[in-house]
Design a protein around this motif. Structure first.
Motif, PDB file in Angstrom:
ATOM      1  N   LYS A   1       0.826  -1.147  -0.162  1.00 28.96           N
ATOM      2  CA  LYS A   1       0.025  -0.173   0.114  1.00 28.96           C
ATOM      3  C   LYS A   1       0.875   1.236   0.015  1.00 28.96           C
ATOM      4  N   VAL A   2       1.925   1.126   0.709  1.00 31.43           N
ATOM      5  CA  VAL A   2       3.133   2.413   0.929  1.00 31.43           C
ATOM      6  C   VAL A   2       3.511   2.563  -0.651  1.00 31.43           C
ATOM      7  N   PHE A   3       3.874   1.436  -1.332  1.00 32.59           N
ATOM      8  CA  PHE A   3       4.187   1.616  -2.604  1.00 32.59           C
ATOM      9  C   PHE A   3       3.133   2.093  -3.702  1.00 32.59           C
ATOM     10  N   GLY A   4       2.213   1.752  -3.638  1.00 31.00           N
ATOM     11  CA  GLY A   4       0.804   2.219  -4.071  1.00 31.00           C
ATOM     12  C   GLY A   4       0.798   3.675  -3.911  1.00 31.00           C
ATOM     13  N   LEU A   5       0.670   4.212  -2.580  1.00 34.74           N
ATOM     14  CA  LEU A   5       0.540   5.420  -2.590  1.00 34.74           C
ATOM     15  C   LEU A   5       1.695   6.490  -3.098  1.00 34.74           C
ATOM     16  N   PHE A   6       3.100   5.818  -3.249  1.00 32.75           N
ATOM     17  CA  PHE A   6       4.096   6.618  -3.705  1.00 32.75           C
ATOM     18  C   PHE A   6       3.750   6.629  -5.293  1.00 32.75           C
ATOM     19  N   GLN A   7       3.476   5.621  -5.962  1.00 33.95           N
ATOM     20  CA  GLN A   7       3.021   5.476  -7.399  1.00 33.95           C
ATOM     21  C   GLN A   7       2.038   6.519  -7.625  1.00 33.95           C
ATOM     22  N   ARG A   8       0.959   6.735  -6.673  1.00 37.65           N
ATOM     23  CA  ARG A   8      -0.008   7.827  -7.155  1.00 37.65           C
ATOM     24  C   ARG A   8       0.550   8.957  -7.134  1.00 37.65           C
ATOM     25  N   ASP A   9       1.280   9.253  -5.986  1.00 39.75           N
ATOM     26  CA  ASP A   9       2.180  10.610  -5.853  1.00 39.75           C
ATOM     27  C   ASP A   9       2.840  11.043  -7.340  1.00 39.75           C
ATOM     28  N   GLU A  10       3.319   9.811  -8.069  1.00 42.59           N
ATOM     29  CA  GLU A  10       4.150   9.973  -9.162  1.00 42.59           C
ATOM     30  C   GLU A  10       3.205  10.080 -10.505  1.00 42.59           C
ATOM     31  N   GLY A  11       1.873  10.019 -10.212  1.00 39.37           N
ATOM     32  CA  GLY A  11       1.056  10.116 -11.371  1.00 39.37           C
ATOM     33  C   GLY A  11       0.269   8.837 -11.721  1.00 39.37           C
ATOM     34  N   VAL A  12       0.541   7.654 -11.205  1.00 41.98           N
ATOM     35  CA  VAL A  12      -0.006   6.250 -11.577  1.00 41.98           C
ATOM     36  C   VAL A  12      -1.391   6.390 -11.022  1.00 41.98           C
ATOM     37  N   ALA A  13      -2.426   6.433 -11.782  1.00 36.27           N
ATOM     38  CA  ALA A  13      -3.774   6.464 -11.308  1.00 36.27           C
ATOM     39  C   ALA A  13      -4.318   5.489 -10.526  1.00 36.27           C
ATOM     40  N   GLU A  14      -3.971   4.144 -10.852  1.00 34.93           N
ATOM     41  CA  GLU A  14      -4.606   3.159  -9.873  1.00 34.93           C
ATOM     42  C   GLU A  14      -3.509   1.849 -10.196  1.00 34.93           C
ATOM     43  N   PRO A  15      -2.268   2.136  -8.969  1.00 33.92           N
ATOM     44  CA  PRO A  15      -1.343   0.970  -8.895  1.00 33.92           C
ATOM     45  C   PRO A  15      -1.850  -0.204  -8.833  1.00 33.92           C
ATOM     46  N   PRO A  16      -1.202  -1.179  -9.171  1.00 34.03           N
ATOM     47  CA  PRO A  16      -1.313  -2.514  -9.274  1.00 34.03           C
ATOM     48  C   PRO A  16      -1.200  -2.848  -7.698  1.00 34.03           C
ATOM     49  N   GLN A  17      -2.016  -3.953  -7.042  1.00 34.41           N
ATOM     50  CA  GLN A  17      -1.870  -4.459  -5.800  1.00 34.41           C
ATOM     51  C   GLN A  17      -1.759  -6.026  -5.998  1.00 34.41           C
ATOM     52  N   PRO A  18      -0.679  -6.724  -5.633  1.00 37.54           N
ATOM     53  CA  PRO A  18      -0.439  -8.067  -5.851  1.00 37.54           C
ATOM     54  C   PRO A  18      -1.438  -8.902  -5.142  1.00 37.54           C
ATOM     55  N   SER A  19      -1.563 -10.331  -5.505  1.00 38.29           N
ATOM     56  CA  SER A  19      -2.286 -10.881  -4.560  1.00 38.29           C
ATOM     57  C   SER A  19      -1.447 -11.690  -3.390  1.00 38.29           C
ATOM     58  N   GLU A  20      -2.050 -11.988  -2.287  1.00 42.09           N
ATOM     59  CA  GLU A  20      -1.380 -12.506  -1.206  1.00 42.09           C
ATOM     60  C   GLU A  20      -0.802 -13.546  -1.571  1.00 42.09           C
ATOM     61  N   ALA A  21      -1.263 -14.691  -2.470  1.00 49.22           N
ATOM     62  CA  ALA A  21      -0.178 -15.816  -2.705  1.00 49.22           C
ATOM     63  C   ALA A  21       0.891 -15.483  -3.518  1.00 49.22           C
ATOM     64  N   TYR A  22       0.960 -14.133  -4.330  1.00 47.69           N
ATOM     65  CA  TYR A  22       2.156 -13.660  -4.912  1.00 47.69           C
ATOM     66  C   TYR A  22       3.166 -13.049  -4.097  1.00 47.69           C
ATOM     67  N   VAL A  23       2.618 -12.469  -3.140  1.00 45.60           N
ATOM     68  CA  VAL A  23       3.607 -12.018  -1.925  1.00 45.60           C
ATOM     69  C   VAL A  23       4.034 -12.874  -1.323  1.00 45.60           C
ATOM     70  N   LEU A  24       3.193 -13.949  -0.933  1.00 52.74           N
ATOM     71  CA  LEU A  24       3.854 -14.937   0.187  1.00 52.74           C
ATOM     72  C   LEU A  24       4.830 -15.748  -0.837  1.00 52.74           C
ATOM     73  N   GLY A  25       4.742 -15.956  -2.068  1.00 48.24           N
ATOM     74  CA  GLY A  25       5.649 -16.505  -2.816  1.00 48.24           C
ATOM     75  C   GLY A  25       7.025 -15.922  -3.038  1.00 48.24           C
ATOM     76  N   LEU A  26       7.087 -14.475  -2.975  1.00 47.58           N
ATOM     77  CA  LEU A  26       8.420 -13.899  -2.868  1.00 47.58           C
ATOM     78  C   LEU A  26       8.787 -13.873  -1.570  1.00 47.58           C
ATOM     79  N   LEU A  27       7.994 -13.532  -0.496  1.00 52.71           N
ATOM     80  CA  LEU A  27       8.637 -13.472   0.821  1.00 52.71           C
ATOM     81  C   LEU A  27       9.361 -15.083   1.203  1.00 52.71           C
ATOM     82  N   VAL A  28       8.945 -16.138   0.616  1.00 53.35           N
ATOM     83  CA  VAL A  28       9.498 -17.326   1.066  1.00 53.35           C
ATOM     84  C   VAL A  28      10.830 -17.421   0.343  1.00 53.35           C
ATOM     85  N   ARG A  29      11.202 -16.511  -0.721  1.00 56.31           N
ATOM     86  CA  ARG A  29      12.305 -16.767  -1.244  1.00 56.31           C
ATOM     87  C   ARG A  29      13.568 -16.201  -0.590  1.00 56.31           C
ATOM     88  N   ASP A  30      14.680 -16.919  -0.432  1.00 51.28           N
ATOM     89  CA  ASP A  30      15.887 -16.426   0.139  1.00 51.28           C
ATOM     90  C   ASP A  30      16.530 -15.300  -0.459  1.00 51.28           C
TER      91      ASP A  30
END
Length: 156
Positions: free
Chosen positions: A22-51
């Motif tokens: 959400k912080v990244f999304g707010l920053f992107q809005r400040d930069e002019g991105v109208a509707e920043p994408p929000q990843p799914s929980e599964a996608y985020v979890l898939g990244l967080l398990v990576r070393d």
């Protein structure tokens, strides 16, 4: 800024990771991105398990107010690993208070602990605030031209 803690997010920090998105999304809005994408929980979890993936969050009173994401890259010829910082953002109300510098300092310690030889972070040439920030943290500027090929939503 007092009361700030910096931590690397793990798979059990999914709620904090969602706040970071959400912080990244707010920053992107400040930069002019109208509707920043929000990843799914599964996608985020898939990244967080990576070393080799790092989501680093700055917290104030238990809430994420900034952070960065970074990816380790093992080099082919040099037998080293480098880190590429992809996203960096701090909520507008907390900027210019040392939060970004604390994130970069944490990343330097992380790199040393993991034997990472260097890290890179990009800034667009038309973003003087970002360039000034990175220079103020002691990072060396390299003038490099990057070339991009985008493939659109259909190929993702």
């Amino acid at each position: 800024m007092t009361g700030i803690s910096i931590q690397r997010l793990r798979p059990d920090d999914l709620e904090l990771a969602k706040q970071l998105c959400k912080v990244f999304g707010l920053f992107q809005r400040d930069e002019g991105v109208a509707e920043p994408p929000q990843p799914s929980e599964a996608y985020v979890l898939g990244l967080l398990v990576r070393d080799d993936f790092h989501a680093i969050a700055a917290l104030h009173e238990g809430l994420v107010i900034g952070g960065l994401t970074a990816y380790e890259m093992t080099m082919f010829q040099h037998e080293t690993t480098e880190l590429f910082i992809y996203d960096v953002a701090v909520e507008a109300a907390h900027r210019r208070k040392g939060v970004g510098s604390a994130l970069i300092d944490f990343t330097k310690v992380l790199c040393a602990a993991r034997g990472i030889s260097s890290f890179y972070v990009g800034a667009m040439v038309d973003e003087p605030d970002a360039i000034h920030f990175y220079e103020s943290t002691g990072l060396m500027r390299e003038d490099v031209a990057w070339f991009v090929q985008e493939f659109g939503e259909a190929s993702r």
